[in-house]
Scaffold this motif. Structure first.
Motif, PDB file in Angstrom:
ATOM      1  N   GLN A   1      34.008  50.874  56.646  1.00  0.00           N
ATOM      2  CA  GLN A   1      33.620  51.951  57.558  1.00  0.00           C
ATOM      3  C   GLN A   1      34.498  53.193  57.397  1.00  0.00           C
ATOM      4  OE1 GLN A   1      34.024  49.543  61.084  1.00  0.00           O
ATOM      5  NE2 GLN A   1      31.817  49.200  61.204  1.00  0.00           N
ATOM      6  N   CYS A   2      35.562  53.058  56.652  1.00  0.00           N
ATOM      7  CA  CYS A   2      36.484  54.159  56.405  1.00  0.00           C
ATOM      8  C   CYS A   2      35.902  55.067  55.319  1.00  0.00           C
ATOM      9  CB  CYS A   2      37.850  53.617  55.968  1.00  0.00           C
ATOM     10  SG  CYS A   2      39.076  54.904  55.636  1.00  0.00           S
ATOM     11  N   THR A   3      36.059  56.367  55.486  1.00  0.00           N
ATOM     12  CA  THR A   3      35.538  57.314  54.500  1.00  0.00           C
ATOM     13  C   THR A   3      36.268  57.205  53.166  1.00  0.00           C
ATOM     14  OG1 THR A   3      37.018  59.029  55.325  1.00  0.00           O
ATOM     15  CG2 THR A   3      34.787  58.966  56.251  1.00  0.00           C
TER      16      THR A   3
ATOM     17  N   LEU B   1      44.515  51.577  61.907  1.00  0.00           N
ATOM     18  CA  LEU B   1      44.921  52.308  63.103  1.00  0.00           C
ATOM     19  C   LEU B   1      45.101  53.797  62.801  1.00  0.00           C
ATOM     20  CD1 LEU B   1      47.444  49.740  64.649  1.00  0.00           C
ATOM     21  CD2 LEU B   1      45.121  50.284  65.439  1.00  0.00           C
ATOM     22  N   GLN B   2      45.567  54.100  61.605  1.00  0.00           N
ATOM     23  CA  GLN B   2      45.739  55.505  61.206  1.00  0.00           C
ATOM     24  C   GLN B   2      44.397  56.198  60.950  1.00  0.00           C
ATOM     25  OE1 GLN B   2      48.202  55.172  57.758  1.00  0.00           O
ATOM     26  NE2 GLN B   2      50.080  54.821  58.940  1.00  0.00           N
ATOM     27  N   HIS B   3      43.378  55.416  60.653  1.00  0.00           N
ATOM     28  CA  HIS B   3      42.052  55.972  60.355  1.00  0.00           C
ATOM     29  C   HIS B   3      41.046  55.736  61.481  1.00  0.00           C
ATOM     30  CE1 HIS B   3      43.759  56.025  56.269  1.00  0.00           C
ATOM     31  NE2 HIS B   3      42.948  57.062  56.105  1.00  0.00           N
ATOM     32  N   GLY B   4      41.519  55.759  62.700  1.00  0.00           N
ATOM     33  CA  GLY B   4      40.620  55.668  63.852  1.00  0.00           C
ATOM     34  C   GLY B   4      40.247  54.263  64.251  1.00  0.00           C
ATOM     35  N   ALA B   5      41.034  53.278  63.842  1.00  0.00           N
ATOM     36  CA  ALA B   5      40.806  51.871  64.204  1.00  0.00           C
ATOM     37  C   ALA B   5      39.423  51.388  63.789  1.00  0.00           C
ATOM     38  CB  ALA B   5      41.052  51.637  65.691  1.00  0.00           C
ATOM     39  N   VAL B   6      39.085  51.613  62.519  1.00  0.00           N
ATOM     40  CA  VAL B   6      37.809  51.103  62.009  1.00  0.00           C
ATOM     41  C   VAL B   6      37.814  49.581  62.096  1.00  0.00           C
ATOM     42  CG1 VAL B   6      37.364  53.065  60.485  1.00  0.00           C
ATOM     43  CG2 VAL B   6      38.598  51.091  59.603  1.00  0.00           C
ATOM     44  N   ALA B   7      36.676  49.002  62.363  1.00  0.00           N
ATOM     45  CA  ALA B   7      36.577  47.547  62.496  1.00  0.00           C
ATOM     46  C   ALA B   7      36.605  46.857  61.138  1.00  0.00           C
ATOM     47  CB  ALA B   7      35.304  47.172  63.252  1.00  0.00           C
TER      48      ALA B   7
ATOM     49  N   GLU C   1      31.542  45.094  50.578  1.00  0.00           N
ATOM     50  CA  GLU C   1      30.425  45.901  50.093  1.00  0.00           C
ATOM     51  C   GLU C   1      29.083  45.305  50.509  1.00  0.00           C
ATOM     52  OE1 GLU C   1      31.595  46.091  45.981  1.00  0.00           O
ATOM     53  OE2 GLU C   1      32.823  47.876  46.332  1.00  0.00           O
ATOM     54  N   LYS C   2      29.009  43.979  50.500  1.00  0.00           N
ATOM     55  CA  LYS C   2      27.769  43.322  50.947  1.00  0.00           C
ATOM     56  C   LYS C   2      27.539  43.554  52.436  1.00  0.00           C
ATOM     57  CE  LYS C   2      25.337  38.924  51.103  1.00  0.00           C
ATOM     58  NZ  LYS C   2      25.367  37.491  50.768  1.00  0.00           N
ATOM     59  N   ALA C   3      28.611  43.433  53.244  1.00  0.00           N
ATOM     60  CA  ALA C   3      28.492  43.665  54.683  1.00  0.00           C
ATOM     61  C   ALA C   3      28.042  45.098  54.960  1.00  0.00           C
ATOM     62  CB  ALA C   3      29.820  43.371  55.374  1.00  0.00           C
ATOM     63  N   LYS C   4      28.551  46.026  54.191  1.00  0.00           N
ATOM     64  CA  LYS C   4      28.142  47.430  54.336  1.00  0.00           C
ATOM     65  C   LYS C   4      26.668  47.588  53.974  1.00  0.00           C
ATOM     66  CE  LYS C   4      29.356  52.090  52.817  1.00  0.00           C
ATOM     67  NZ  LYS C   4      30.302  52.884  52.026  1.00  0.00           N
ATOM     68  N   ARG C   5      26.239  46.929  52.888  1.00  0.00           N
ATOM     69  CA  ARG C   5      24.871  47.061  52.382  1.00  0.00           C
ATOM     70  C   ARG C   5      23.833  46.422  53.319  1.00  0.00           C
ATOM     71  NH1 ARG C   5      25.614  44.369  48.193  1.00  0.00           N
ATOM     72  NH2 ARG C   5      24.410  42.512  48.643  1.00  0.00           N
ATOM     73  N   ILE C   6      24.106  45.191  53.781  1.00  0.00           N
ATOM     74  CA  ILE C   6      23.089  44.492  54.594  1.00  0.00           C
ATOM     75  C   ILE C   6      23.320  44.650  56.096  1.00  0.00           C
ATOM     76  CG2 ILE C   6      22.668  42.815  52.750  1.00  0.00           C
ATOM     77  CD1 ILE C   6      24.123  40.706  54.479  1.00  0.00           C
ATOM     78  N   GLY C   7      24.487  45.180  56.470  1.00  0.00           N
ATOM     79  CA  GLY C   7      24.826  45.344  57.884  1.00  0.00           C
ATOM     80  C   GLY C   7      25.733  44.213  58.349  1.00  0.00           C
ATOM     81  N   ILE C   8      26.636  44.557  59.220  1.00  0.00           N
ATOM     82  CA  ILE C   8      27.647  43.589  59.657  1.00  0.00           C
ATOM     83  C   ILE C   8      27.032  42.419  60.421  1.00  0.00           C
ATOM     84  CG2 ILE C   8      28.328  44.778  61.797  1.00  0.00           C
ATOM     85  CD1 ILE C   8      30.632  42.944  59.283  1.00  0.00           C
ATOM     86  N   ASP C   9      25.993  42.668  61.204  1.00  0.00           N
ATOM     87  CA  ASP C   9      25.365  41.571  61.948  1.00  0.00           C
ATOM     88  C   ASP C   9      24.724  40.551  61.005  1.00  0.00           C
ATOM     89  OD1 ASP C   9      26.176  42.653  64.374  1.00  0.00           O
ATOM     90  OD2 ASP C   9      24.265  43.681  64.726  1.00  0.00           O
ATOM     91  N   ALA C  10      24.014  41.032  59.993  1.00  0.00           N
ATOM     92  CA  ALA C  10      23.386  40.123  59.023  1.00  0.00           C
ATOM     93  C   ALA C  10      24.461  39.378  58.238  1.00  0.00           C
ATOM     94  CB  ALA C  10      22.467  40.894  58.082  1.00  0.00           C
ATOM     95  N   TYR C  11      25.521  40.087  57.842  1.00  0.00           N
ATOM     96  CA  TYR C  11      26.593  39.432  57.090  1.00  0.00           C
ATOM     97  C   TYR C  11      27.258  38.342  57.946  1.00  0.00           C
ATOM     98  CZ  TYR C  11      30.545  38.448  54.182  1.00  0.00           C
ATOM     99  OH  TYR C  11      31.460  37.776  53.417  1.00  0.00           O
TER     100      TYR C  11
END
Length: 185
Positions: A58-60, A48-54, A87-97
């Motif tokens: 996704q956080c920097t 919530l402090q970082h823009g409500a990343v899902a 890290e895998k979800a980031k690499r292959i994309g959340i939909d694929a994960y």
């Protein structure tokens, strides 16, 4: 936690596969950010402090200090691949994960429906969480090929399935027990 809500209730903000958790399967937990009355969570507050990343990836600032020892201990679900899964979800994309996790959920439901004698739920949840989909399918093919199991009692079927998963664990150097943090004296 007030103000924290998520659409995806099967893969948590911090990388837990809620859809493969016995608490979630028993409907004792709605999943990360699902429903009112969620317990306070430092990572949800951070989101919530970082823009409500899902998802934390996704956080920097990911991976931040919160992930230094996040895989060390388990709760109701294994945390062993928590950071790696993000890290895998980031690499292959959340939909694929999430598609992979949906397939794993189907495989887990099949195991629970056909091979759980009331004592194997945690083992199957951990195994499906830690093994890759191809390995799980290989074990299911072995179970299916063992035709004598068709007429066996559920206890025998469960024991055979558990033994196959234990063999896979041994081959991969994995342990199926949840690792609890040692309590302080």
């Amino acid at each position: 936690m007030k103000g924290f809500h998520r659409e995806n209730l099967r893969f948590s903000l911090c990388g837990l596969n809620c859809g493969l958790c016995p608490m979630h399967l028993n409907r004792n937990c709605p999943g990360c950010g699902g429903g009112e009355g969620n317990q306070s969570c430092a990572i949800a507050a951070c989101s919530l402090q970082h823009g409500a990343v899902a998802f934390c990836f996704q956080c920097t600032e990911f991976p931040c200090e919160k992930y230094a020892h996040i895989d060390d201990f388990d709760s109701f679900i294994t945390h062993r691949n928590q950071k790696a899964d993000l890290e895998k979800a980031k690499r292959i994309g959340i939909d694929a994960y999430c598609a992979e996790q949906a397939e794993k959920s189907e495989l887990l439901n099949f195991l629970l429906s056909n091979y759980n004698d009331g004592r194997r739920k945690n083992l199957f949840c951990i195994a499906v969480n830690l093994l890759d989909t191809a390995e799980i399918k290989r074990i299911l093919r072995q179970l299916s090929a063992h035709t004598e199991l068709n007429s066996a009692a559920l206890k025998e079927k469960a024991a055979y399935a558990a033994a196959l998963f234990q063999d896979a664990a041994n081959q991969h150097g994995m342990e199926w027990k949840l690792r609890k943090k040692a309590s302080r004296p």
